[in-house]
Motif scaffolding. Sequence first.
Motif, PDB file in Angstrom:
ATOM      1  N   ALA A  31       0.834  -1.195   0.000  1.00 59.14           N
ATOM      2  CA  ALA A  31       0.000   0.000   0.000  1.00 59.14           C
ATOM      3  C   ALA A  31       0.875   1.253   0.000  1.00 59.14           C
ATOM      4  O   ALA A  31       0.423   2.344  -0.352  1.00 59.14           O
ATOM      5  N   GLY A  94       1.110  12.111  -9.419  1.00 61.63           N
ATOM      6  CA  GLY A  94       0.499  11.191  -8.464  1.00 61.63           C
ATOM      7  C   GLY A  94      -0.761  11.799  -7.886  1.00 61.63           C
ATOM      8  O   GLY A  94      -1.255  12.831  -8.372  1.00 61.63           O
ATOM      9  N   THR A  95      -1.281  11.136  -6.868  1.00 63.20           N
ATOM     10  CA  THR A  95      -2.518  11.599  -6.243  1.00 63.20           C
ATOM     11  C   THR A  95      -2.365  12.979  -5.618  1.00 63.20           C
ATOM     12  O   THR A  95      -3.247  13.822  -5.720  1.00 63.20           O
ATOM     13  N   HIS A 124      -6.313   9.818   3.948  1.00 60.30           N
ATOM     14  CA  HIS A 124      -4.882  10.122   3.883  1.00 60.30           C
ATOM     15  C   HIS A 124      -4.727  11.645   3.955  1.00 60.30           C
ATOM     16  O   HIS A 124      -5.607  12.377   3.504  1.00 60.30           O
ATOM     17  N   ALA A 126      -3.268  13.546   2.144  1.00 62.90           N
ATOM     18  CA  ALA A 126      -3.404  14.145   0.804  1.00 62.90           C
ATOM     19  C   ALA A 126      -4.843  14.521   0.484  1.00 62.90           C
ATOM     20  O   ALA A 126      -5.091  15.339  -0.404  1.00 62.90           O
ATOM     21  N   VAL A 174     -10.754   3.502  -1.227  1.00 63.30           N
ATOM     22  CA  VAL A 174     -10.291   2.440  -0.324  1.00 63.30           C
ATOM     23  C   VAL A 174      -9.327   3.072   0.683  1.00 63.30           C
ATOM     24  O   VAL A 174      -8.445   3.837   0.294  1.00 63.30           O
ATOM     25  N   ASN A 176      -6.195   3.465   3.007  1.00 62.19           N
ATOM     26  CA  ASN A 176      -4.827   2.937   2.980  1.00 62.19           C
ATOM     27  C   ASN A 176      -4.429   2.298   4.312  1.00 62.19           C
ATOM     28  O   ASN A 176      -3.432   1.590   4.375  1.00 62.19           O
ATOM     29  N   LYS A 227       1.697   2.774  -6.923  1.00 63.09           N
ATOM     30  CA  LYS A 227       1.075   1.693  -6.138  1.00 63.09           C
ATOM     31  C   LYS A 227       0.467   0.636  -7.054  1.00 63.09           C
ATOM     32  O   LYS A 227      -0.042  -0.382  -6.603  1.00 63.09           O
TER      33      LYS A 227
HETATM   34  N1  PMP Z   1      -4.199   8.804  -0.807  1.00 61.90           N
HETATM   35  C1  PMP Z   1      -4.054   7.565  -0.345  1.00 61.90           C
HETATM   36  C2  PMP Z   1      -5.262   6.804   0.146  1.00 61.90           C
HETATM   37  C3  PMP Z   1      -2.777   6.983  -0.318  1.00 61.90           C
HETATM   38  O1  PMP Z   1      -2.631   5.735   0.165  1.00 61.90           O
HETATM   39  C4  PMP Z   1      -1.669   7.716  -0.797  1.00 61.90           C
HETATM   40  C5  PMP Z   1      -0.279   7.139  -0.786  1.00 61.90           C
HETATM   41  N2  PMP Z   1       0.118   6.600   0.445  1.00 61.90           N
HETATM   42  C6  PMP Z   1      -1.883   9.006  -1.280  1.00 61.90           C
HETATM   43  C7  PMP Z   1      -3.156   9.511  -1.271  1.00 61.90           C
HETATM   44  C8  PMP Z   1      -0.768   9.851  -1.804  1.00 61.90           C
HETATM   45  O2  PMP Z   1      -0.245   9.325  -2.976  1.00 61.90           O
HETATM   46  P1  PMP Z   1       1.083   9.936  -3.592  1.00 61.90           P
HETATM   47  O3  PMP Z   1       2.066  10.027  -2.471  1.00 61.90           O
HETATM   48  O4  PMP Z   1       1.498   8.945  -4.615  1.00 61.90           O
HETATM   49  O5  PMP Z   1       0.738  11.261  -4.165  1.00 61.90           O
END
Ligand code: PMP
Length: 407
Positions: A31, A94-95, A124, A126, A174, A176, A227
Amino acid sequence: PTVFDVQRIRADFPLLARSVHGKPLVYFDNANTSQKPVTVIEAMNTHYREHNANVSRAVHQLGEEATAAYEGARDKLAQFINAPSRNELILTSGTTQAINLVAYSYALPRLAPGDAILTTVMEHHANIVPWQLVAQRSGAMVKAAPINQRGELIVEQYLAMLTPEVKLACVTHVSNVLGTVNPVREIARECRRRGIPLLVDGSQAVPHRPVDVQALGCDFYAFTGHKMLAPTGTGGLWAKREHLEAMPPFFGGGEMIREVRFDGTTFAAPPHKFEAGTPNIAGFVGLAAAIDYYHSVGFEAIHVHEQQLLAYATERLRDVPGLRIFGEAAEKEPVISFLIEGAQATDMATLLDLQGIAVRSGHHCAHPLMQFYGVPATLRASLAFYNTREEIDHFVTALLKVRKLLM
Ligand code: PMP
């Protein structure tokens, strides 16, 4: 239908064959980031050896090859999540970049004092911090919908919090930390009824299940490539065309303009409007290969194997005295957070590492979730389709050993 042969699959992932501290590696930190099949590594290698050039700028042969590869990756990714149009898919690092783009380009211009953004307690960082940043600038607030002790979103409460001052709703597909699969279709339907756009964090969904953004019915879907077998620094934001057309660009620079003049610059159409500068071309070449790999194995077979692993690991962990699992939702992806009474998560992870076992310990970028459970950290074993029952046995044996050491 392909036959699922886990040993054959493992042979495609060179890193899985290595040892750590003299022990065969057991990689249960998927994850966090997944390992990469050889086809992904080779695709990037071949790109740099044979096709490297910048995209969209040159008419020479290499420039055309690089552009075709990069734009071809967009096509493949758009199909992968069933986006209605390739032009609705912005390629990001990325996200995190995807959500920040929505925060600054979509949310911020629409937020006024008294407005709100709805997220949840299980997100998360983010999917929390970017909203806090734009809320601070605009005088809006961030509200978080609660979860229950089993780690499930309390959907009625989420829906009850969708009041008229909410300008954007957010939810992870989902978790993490908990593995919980949220009922995104239902939430999206209710958001549409109220005219509130919905952003879904798909980071932990895309590696495990076929995602169909049209069937989900959301407005924004953010995800990350690393991921899902692809290189770091790749990911995407799918958004409905009407939103992308209304959103001003966030980053300015090359590649995203139609014409630059000091009396007024005009911008390219989406998605290029949001892709300033030279992108991670080789990374997206790798991501295209990752999607091919998923198709070659098939999500049906992946789902069956992963759910068997999840059930088996959950059952085996019940044998460990004093072990508590966080996250017992009815529908889960193969992520297991846990603690053992009397042992610190970091100490356990360090001792497990000496046995060759890679798990994550810590807050998993989900402080509010840790606060909900009243713990500073958990251990997390997160599985992928290339993991095996034997690895779970090895893990549980090591856990019992480590537990004795720390008691
Ligand atoms: N959202 C979730 C649910 C995550 O698991 C992650 C990565 N751990 C992120 C956002 C951030 O992704 P990234 O670091 O690749 O931008």
